[in-house]
Design an enzyme around this catalytic site. Structure first.
Site, PDB file in Angstrom:
ATOM      1  CG  HIS A 138      -1.911   0.960   1.400  1.00  0.00           C
ATOM      2  ND1 HIS A 138      -1.660   2.260   1.753  1.00  0.00           N
ATOM      3  CD2 HIS A 138      -3.253   0.870   1.250  1.00  0.00           C
ATOM      4  CE1 HIS A 138      -2.808   2.925   1.806  1.00  0.00           C
ATOM      5  NE2 HIS A 138      -3.783   2.109   1.505  1.00  0.00           N
ATOM      6  CG  ASP A 196       0.638  -2.219   6.115  1.00  0.00           C
ATOM      7  OD1 ASP A 196      -0.324  -2.363   6.903  1.00  0.00           O
ATOM      8  OD2 ASP A 196       0.565  -1.573   5.053  1.00  0.00           O
ATOM      9  CD  GLN A 202      -6.831  -4.373   4.542  1.00  0.00           C
ATOM     10  OE1 GLN A 202      -7.740  -5.032   5.047  1.00  0.00           O
ATOM     11  NE2 GLN A 202      -7.018  -3.139   4.120  1.00  0.00           N
ATOM     12  CE  LYS A 248      -7.236   0.019   6.307  1.00  0.00           C
ATOM     13  NZ  LYS A 248      -8.021   0.432   5.146  1.00  0.00           N
ATOM     14  CB  CYS A 290      -3.689   3.242  -1.505  1.00  0.00           C
ATOM     15  SG  CYS A 290      -4.715   4.654  -1.193  1.00  0.00           S
TER      16      CYS A 290
HETATM   17  N1  PLP Z   1      -1.778  -0.707   4.581  1.00  0.00           N
HETATM   18  C1  PLP Z   1      -2.710  -1.481   4.022  1.00  0.00           C
HETATM   19  C2  PLP Z   1      -2.357  -2.872   3.601  1.00  0.00           C
HETATM   20  C3  PLP Z   1      -4.001  -0.990   3.831  1.00  0.00           C
HETATM   21  O1  PLP Z   1      -4.925  -1.754   3.263  1.00  0.00           O
HETATM   22  C4  PLP Z   1      -4.293   0.328   4.238  1.00  0.00           C
HETATM   23  C5  PLP Z   1      -5.623   0.905   4.011  1.00  0.00           C
HETATM   24  O2  PLP Z   1      -6.367   0.476   3.172  1.00  0.00           O
HETATM   25  C6  PLP Z   1      -3.281   1.083   4.841  1.00  0.00           C
HETATM   26  C7  PLP Z   1      -2.040   0.531   4.989  1.00  0.00           C
HETATM   27  C8  PLP Z   1      -3.523   2.475   5.300  1.00  0.00           C
HETATM   28  O3  PLP Z   1      -4.462   2.492   6.329  1.00  0.00           O
HETATM   29  P1  PLP Z   1      -4.925   3.899   6.920  1.00  0.00           P
HETATM   30  O4  PLP Z   1      -5.494   4.660   5.762  1.00  0.00           O
HETATM   31  O5  PLP Z   1      -5.950   3.543   7.925  1.00  0.00           O
HETATM   32  O6  PLP Z   1      -3.723   4.552   7.470  1.00  0.00           O
END
Ligand code: PLP
Length: 416
Positions: free
Chosen positions: A131, A208, A211, A234, A373
Site C-alpha cells: 500500500h 503493515d 489487513q 478496519k 492505494c
Molecule cells: N496498509 C494497508 C495494507 C491498507 O490496506 C491500508 C488501508 O487500506 C493502509 C495501509 C492504510 O491504512 P490507513 O489509511 O488507515 O492509514
C-alpha cells in the site's frame, strides 16, 4: 450454479443485528450489500455505545487532571491500551502506541527509527504489493538519505517471490518492511518466515498489519516482529485511532516523533527530557474516545473469536472465487484461494472498473474501484484499476450471489 454453499461457523444473522448500518436501505427498497470492509469496516453498536458512554459519562482530558472525570478517562484510556496489548500478545502495554492510523504508525517509524538508524547507501527491502502507506514514507527517507530501495517481486499468482527475497538478503538490508496481507490481492504473506530471514541477516522488520489484525489472530511475540502497524477503523473500531506496536528495547532507544505536551518528562526553555514509552510517542491530547472505542471493538471481535472470523471469511472467499470465476470475461487477481483472505479484486473485460462499481451501487452493492492505494501493483499487472469486493465477519453467502447477479447486469448493460 455449480458452487456449493458452505456451512457458516457462527450465526451471521445475529452478528449482523449488532451493526445498525447493515439494516439500512441505500435507496427505498434497495438494501445495502456492504463489500468494502477492506477500505473501512462497519461498527457494531457495542463500539458506538462505548464511545457514546465515554462522551456522556467520563469525557475529560487524560493524565493531567486530579478530578474524578480526568481519572476515569485516564483509567479507561490506559485500560484500552492494556486490552489491545493483550489482544496482540505484547509483553507489556507500554509497547502499544496510539496513533491516528496505520499510515501515521509507519511514518512514526520512518521518522524516528529510520532517521537515526538509516544512512547513505543502506538497503531497505519492500515488496511490489505494498500500500502507498508502506512505500511513500520510505521513498521520502530514501530521497533524503540516499538509501537503496529493493523490492520483492510479486509472481503472476500474486505471491511474493521468496527465492528473490533470499537473494536480496545478501545485500544485508537494514530494514525489511512489508505487508502481512495485500489489500488488493488478498495474499496472506508468510510473515513469520520473512521476519526470521530478515533477522538472520541483522535487519529490523516493520509489518503493515492493516489487513491482517482485523481478520486473524496475530501474536507479536510469535511473529517476533520489531514494529507492527494497524488501524482501528478496519477492525470495527472508530476512525482516527491506530496502533504502532514496537519492540520495547527499540522504542526506548529511539527519539520521539512529534513534540509537545505529554511526551515530555521535563521542559526547560531550551531543552526537554522525553517521557517514558509509550507517552514519548503520544504528543498532545490523543484520541481518547476513539481508543476506548477500539478497545470495545477488540472485545467484540474476541467475543466471536478471531479463529471463527477467519474461518467464516475463508468460506466466503472460496465461494466468492468459485462464483466469480463462472462469469465469462472476468479476471480475478491473486490466486490461489489457499493463500487468500476475504478480498477479491477483478476486472471485467470491456467495462471500466468505475462503471462496474457505479452500476452495482444502483443495486445497493458497495464495492471499491480504483488502484486501492497500490498503483505500482496495478502497473505491474498492467491494469489502471480493479473492482474490489471485500468480506468481513458480517457478510453472508447470499451477498456473494447478489454481487454475481449484479455483475451479470453490468455485462448486459455494457454488452460485454
Ligand atoms: N496498509 C494497508 C495494507 C491498507 O490496506 C491500508 C488501508 O487500506 C493502509 C495501509 C492504510 O491504512 P490507513 O489509511 O488507515 O492509514
Amino acid at each position: 450454479m455449480s458452487a456449493t454453499v458452505p456451512a457458516i461457523t457462527y450465526n451471521v444473522d445475529l452478528v449482523r443485528q449488532d451493526f445498525p448500518i447493515l439494516a439500512r436501505e441505500v435507496r427505498p427498497g434497495v438494501p445495502l450489500v456492504y463489500l468494502d470492509s477492506t477500505a473501512t469496516s462497519q461498527k457494531p453498536r457495542q463500539v458506538i455505545e462505548a464511545v457514546t458512554r465515554y462522551y456522556s459519562q467520563s469525557n475529560a482530558n487524560i493524565h493531567r487532571g486530579i478530578h474524578t472525570l480526568a481519572e476515569e478517562a485516564t483509567a479507561q484510556y490506559e485500560l484500552a491500551r492494556a486490552n489491545i496489548a493483550n489482544f496482540l500478545g505484547a509483553q507489556t502495554p507500554r509497547q502499544v502506541i496510539f496513533t491516528r492510523n496505520t499510515t501515521e504508525s509507519i511514518n512514526l517509524v520512518a521518522q524516528t527509527w529510520g532517521r537515526t538508524n538509516l544512512h547513505r547507501g543502506d538497503v531497505v527491502i519492500l515488496t511490489e504489493m505494498e500500500h502507498h502507506s508502506n512505500l511513500v514514507p520510505w521513498q521520502m527517507l530514501a530521497t533524503e538519505f540516499d538509501l537503496k530501495l529493493e523490492f520483492i517481486t510479486v509472481t503472476p499468482d500474486g505471491l511474493l517471490d521468496l527465492d528473490e527475497y533470499q537473494r536480496l538478503l545478501s545485500l544485508t538490508p537494514k530494514l525489511v518492511a512489508f505487508t502481512h496481507v495485500s489489500n488488493v490481492l488478498g495474499t496472506i504473506n508468510p510473515a513469520k518466515d520473512i521476519i526470521k530471514m530478515a533477522h538472520d541477516v541483522g535487519a529490523i522488520t516493520m509489518l503493515d498489519a492493516a489487513q491482517s489484525v482485523p481478520h486473524y489472530k496475530v501474536d507479536v511475540q510469535d511473529l517476533d516482529v520489531d514494529f507492527m502497524a494497524f488501524s482501528g477503523h478496519k477492525m470495527c473500531g472508530p476512525t482516527g485511532i491506530g496502533v504502532l506496536y514496537g519492540r520495547k528495547s527499540i522504542l526506548e532507544s529511539i527519539p520521539p516523533f512529534l513534540g509537545g505536551g505529554d511526551m515530555i518528562k521535563r521542559v526547560k526553555l531550551r531543552s526537554f527530557v522525553p517521557n517514558e514509552i509509550p507517552h514519548k510517542f503520544e504528543a498532545g491530547t490523543p484520541a481518547i474516545g476513539e481508543a476506548i472505542g477500539l478497545s470495545a471493538a477488540v472485545a467484540y471481535l474476541q467475543n466471536i473469536s478471531m479463529e471463527a472470523i477467519t474461518a467464516h471469511e475463508k468460506e466466503i472467499i472460496h465461494y466468492a472465487l468459485e462464483r466469480l470465476e463462472e462469469i465469462p470475461g472476468i479476471a480475478v487477481f491473486g490466486r490461489p484461494a489457499a493463500h487468500k483472505c476475504g478480498v477479491a479484486s477483478f476486472i471485467l473485460q470491456g467495462v471500466h472498473a468505475h462503471d462496474v462499481s457505479q452500476v452495482l451501487d444502483r443495486d445497493g452493492i458497495a464495492v471499491r474501484a480504483g488502484h486501492h492505494c497500490a498503483m505500482p501493483l496495478h502497473e505491474k499487472f498492467q491494469v489502471p484499476a480493479t473492482v474490489r469486493a471485500s468480506f468481513y465477519l458480517y457478510n453472508k453467502i447470499d451477498e456473494v450471489d447478489r454481487l454475481v447477479d449484479g455483475i451479470y447486469k453490468v455485462k448486459t448493460l455494457f454488452k460485454s
